[in-house]
Design a protein around this motif. Structure first.
Motif: not given
Length: 405
Positions: A136-165
């Protein structure tokens, strides 16, 4: 473990809804943002080899302000800045806090829009997602929500098509790329003026929990860049309407001679539309009859005649089990754009369907049926100009949203 870490671990326990939560930021809870905090609708952060950029906007079409349903869409662009390293995205984790709430919802899972994309040096992965918020909008601010996050990743070796377990490490990968904080901001027409002592409090809106709505929101997984839209061919957006439903969905007596399909593959006028659907338990709450599904759509131009096309509008029909009517959702473009597809090219996106429906589990696991069509125009040799103002239709074959056993 420090006291702070212990408190965080304790807060990560779910609150009974099945979704982890964390203590929220005090300024968002109060609706009084700190003066030194920029109310930004976009952000950019570089962590290791990856730059994560995000921008957000209000989605009027899929919002219902009287029901306090406000939908936002946000586009994320992840760039591999490395000159040598190939990166695979493995999982994501977001924290979202709506204004007035004392807690943050934590949304996390494997992959990004249902995949774990590999980025060669210099490559970019971009997608658009939606955030349907109950706020519900409120009179003290124009924001509805705040969001942040993270994407986890790995670096593949030469010749590697996808990550190992071992590299995947249960989705934790080897490192994280920050999605820095940004805000969902109400448009001017949805904001409220600050309350003054002389205001009449009797006009305050009362919430009716007995009203249930069914909405469909769009999420592009692989957006395409389109030249100027074929304005004459694009349909004008219209509010949701309804049609008489199909008797088997109304009764729940769905034939088991052929098991209900949770996907379809349809070729119409040299355009193939493939759709698959999956249940999203982290966004569902069975105790409130709230069931969320994701569906991935892939539209491919299979023209044998070097004919480019432009998608200009879409129309969907959705019927939940037990309902006597179908909801009709239609409007211009696809996820807010009108992509051009050359022969052999595809446009793919993932959407969510947050359904308010009471299942008939004694009869069927199916909770909804959906079908539709995408309108498109043929383009001239320049790849930009429509050769006709009359659009053709590519069918989205009927499929079902099915609860897991």
């Amino acid at each position: 473990m420090s006291k702070a870490a212990q408190a965080r671990a304790e807060a990560m326990k779910n609150d009974g809804s099945g979704r982890p939560r964390l203590p929220g930021d005090a300024d968002v809870t109060k609706g009084e943002l700190d003066a030194d905090i920029e109310i930004n609708e976009a952000s950019s952060a570089t962590t290791g080899p990856l730059t994560v950029e995000v921008s957000s906007a209000y989605n009027t079409e899929n919002s219902d302000p009287p029901m306090r349903k406000h939908c936002f869409q946000y586009t994320v662009r992840i760039t591999n800045n490395s000159d040598t390293d190939t990166v695979q995205l493995l999982s994501r984790r977001f924290e979202i806090q709506t204004v007035g709430s004392s807690m943050k919802d934590v949304v996390q899972g494997e992959g990004v829009t249902g995949r774990q994309p590999v980025l060669q040096p210099g490559e970019v992965f971009e997608y658009t997602s939606t955030a349907p918020l109950s706020v519900r909008p409120i009179g003290t601010t124009e924001i509805a929500a705040r969001m942040s996050g993270e994407y986890r990743y790995c670096i593949l070796q030469d010749g590697q098509d996808k990550a190992t377990d071992e590299q995947i490490n249960k989705g934790q990968g080897e490192a994280g790329a920050e999605l820095s904080t940004f805000h969902f901001v109400f448009p001017e027409e949805q904001r409220v003026k600050p309350v003054r002592p002389s205001d009449d409090d009797d006009d305050e809106e009362e919430e009716d929990d007995s009203v249930k709505t069914t909405t469909v929101t769009s999420t592009a997984a692989a957006p395409a860049s389109a030249p100027p839209a074929a304005k004459d061919a694009a349909a004008t957006s219209s509010p949701a309407s309804s049609l008489p439903g199909e008797p088997d969905m109304t009764s729940g007596n769905i034939s088991t001679a052929t098991p209900p399909n949770d996907s379809s593959d349809t070729l119409t006028s040299d355009v193939r539309v493939v759709v698959t659907s999956t249940y999203r338990p982290e966004r569902s709450d069975a105790t409130l009859d709230k069931h969320c599904f994701a569906y991935n759509v892939r539209i491919t131009n299979e023209s044998p005649n070097d004919q480019s096309i432009q998608l200009v509008s879409r129309r969907f029909e959705i019927q939940t089990v037990g309902s006597s009517n179908k909801d009709v959702v239609q409007g211009p473009g696809v996820t807010g754009r009108q992509p051009v597809l050359k022969p052999g090219e595809s446009f793919e996106y993932t959407s969510t369907a947050p359904l308010s429906v009471r299942p008939m589990l004694d009869k069927t696991q199916v909770v909804a049926r959906m079908s539709g069509e995408y309108n498109f125009v043929l383009l001239g040799e320049d790849g930009k100009t429509p050769v006709s103002s009359t659009p053709l239709k590519a069918e989205l074959g009927s499929f079902h949203f099915i609860l897991p056993e």
